[in-house]
Design a protein around this motif. Structure first.
Motif, PDB file in Angstrom:
ATOM      1  N   CYS A   3      -0.303   3.126   3.639  1.00 41.42           N
ATOM      2  CA  CYS A   3      -0.130   2.614   5.094  1.00 41.42           C
ATOM      3  C   CYS A   3       1.200   1.581   5.033  1.00 41.42           C
ATOM      4  O   CYS A   3       1.631   0.891   6.213  1.00 41.42           O
ATOM      5  CB  CYS A   3      -1.310   2.250   5.711  1.00 41.42           C
ATOM      6  N   CYS A  47      -6.899   1.292   4.022  1.00 35.50           N
ATOM      7  CA  CYS A  47      -7.034   2.913   3.818  1.00 35.50           C
ATOM      8  C   CYS A  47      -7.106   3.424   2.744  1.00 35.50           C
ATOM      9  O   CYS A  47      -7.296   4.652   2.262  1.00 35.50           O
ATOM     10  CB  CYS A  47      -5.537   3.393   4.421  1.00 35.50           C
ATOM     11  N   CYS A  99      -5.843  -0.799  -1.201  1.00 32.87           N
ATOM     12  CA  CYS A  99      -5.713  -1.211   0.266  1.00 32.87           C
ATOM     13  C   CYS A  99      -7.134  -1.416   0.876  1.00 32.87           C
ATOM     14  O   CYS A  99      -8.101  -0.526   0.916  1.00 32.87           O
ATOM     15  CB  CYS A  99      -4.875  -0.079   0.738  1.00 32.87           C
ATOM     16  N   CYS A 155       0.739  -1.361   0.077  1.00 35.85           N
ATOM     17  CA  CYS A 155      -0.044   0.095   0.048  1.00 35.85           C
ATOM     18  C   CYS A 155       0.871   1.350   0.023  1.00 35.85           C
ATOM     19  O   CYS A 155       1.705   1.546   0.830  1.00 35.85           O
ATOM     20  CB  CYS A 155      -0.816  -0.135   1.216  1.00 35.85           C
TER      21      CYS A 155
HETATM   22 ZN    ZN Z   1      -3.316   1.184   3.270  1.00 40.58          ZN
END
Ligand code: ZN
Ligand code: AP5
Ligand code: MG
Length: 211
Positions: free
Chosen positions: A129, A149, A146, A126
């Protein structure tokens, strides 16, 4: 619990450290993640580390040890932590001891080199994050996005086949000696990495006494 996850690049340290950390309610300290974040933010450490990481070589000990010293001093590490990707040299292991850190268990995930090269080619991370996925073994709910997030999933810069091969050599020469180092201390547990992440998780949890 103070735990180290040891293993070659792509063995599954990040994946299984995150799962064990969730179960034990302790933070994961991943030097790879910290360094990649420093590169994204263009901090002085990130600028120094970038060429080493892009080449698949180790970042110099003094830089990494400094980062870990700072991170382990944080409040959330008081009741334990999981180290993912640190130590990676005997000098780093000795520096950890010099900080007064007493490790309870070292989980060594073993995966053959051929499997690793294949895993890295399917890895996606990702961009927001840093969470890790795989196009076959650990898919997000929506392709390329993701679960946690919503940011875009990307290929890690050091996952090119030539760089992966170099990282494996670096592992053999500089990091593999840590297996013997911790074996002698009687705290090493080796887990054979399985094809399915959930099967490896069961073995990892058993080695840590997590129900
Ligand atoms: Zn993420
Ligand atoms: P770092 O980020 O630590 O990379 P690494 O050790 O090369 O390990 P990876 O993150 O590539 O693999 P992993 O074991 O975490 O596997 P993963 O869970 O992602 O370090 C990167 C660089 O930073 C280094 O090269 C160095 O330059 C620098 N650095 C970092 N720490 C340092 C230190 N202490 N000293 C000096 N330099 C340092 O799994 C791999 C993939 O396989 C995933 O996509 C996963 O979904 C998939 N997969 C498929 N099947 C399975 C399965 N059964 N179990 C687990 N995962 C599976
Ligand atoms: Mg990792």
């Amino acid at each position: 619990m103070k735990i180290i996850f040891l293993g070659a690049p792509g063995a599954g340290k990040g994946t299984h450290a995150a799962r064990a950390a969730e179960a034990l309610i302790v933070p994961t300290v991943s030097t790879g993640e910290i360094l990649r974040a420093a590169i994204r933010d263009e901090t002085p450490v990130g600028v120094k580390a970038k060429s080493f990481i892009d080449a698949g070589s180790l970042v110099p000990d003094e830089i990494v040890i400094g980062l870990v010293r700072e991170r382990l001093a944080a409040e959330d590490c008081k009741n334990g932590f999981i180290l993912d990707g640190f130590p990676r040299t005997v000098a780093q292991a000795k520096a950890l001891e010099a900080l007064g850190v007493k490790i309870d268990r070292v989980v060594n995930i073993h995966v053959p080199d051929e499997v690793i090269v294949c895993r890295m080619s399917g890895r996606r991370v990702c961009s927001g994050c840093g969470k890790t996925y795989h196009t076959v073994y650990n898919r997000p709910k929506v392709d390329g996005v993701c679960d946690d997030c919503g940011k875009e999933l990307i290929v890690r810069g050091d996952d090119m086949p030539e760089t992966v091969r170099h990282r494996l050599e670096v592992y053999e020469t500089q990091t593999a000696p840590l297996k013997e180092y911790y074996e002698k201390k009687g705290i090493l547990a080796t887990v054979e990495g399985q094809e399915q992440p959930d099967d490896t998780s069961k073995l990892v949890f058993a080695s840590l006494g997590i129900k």
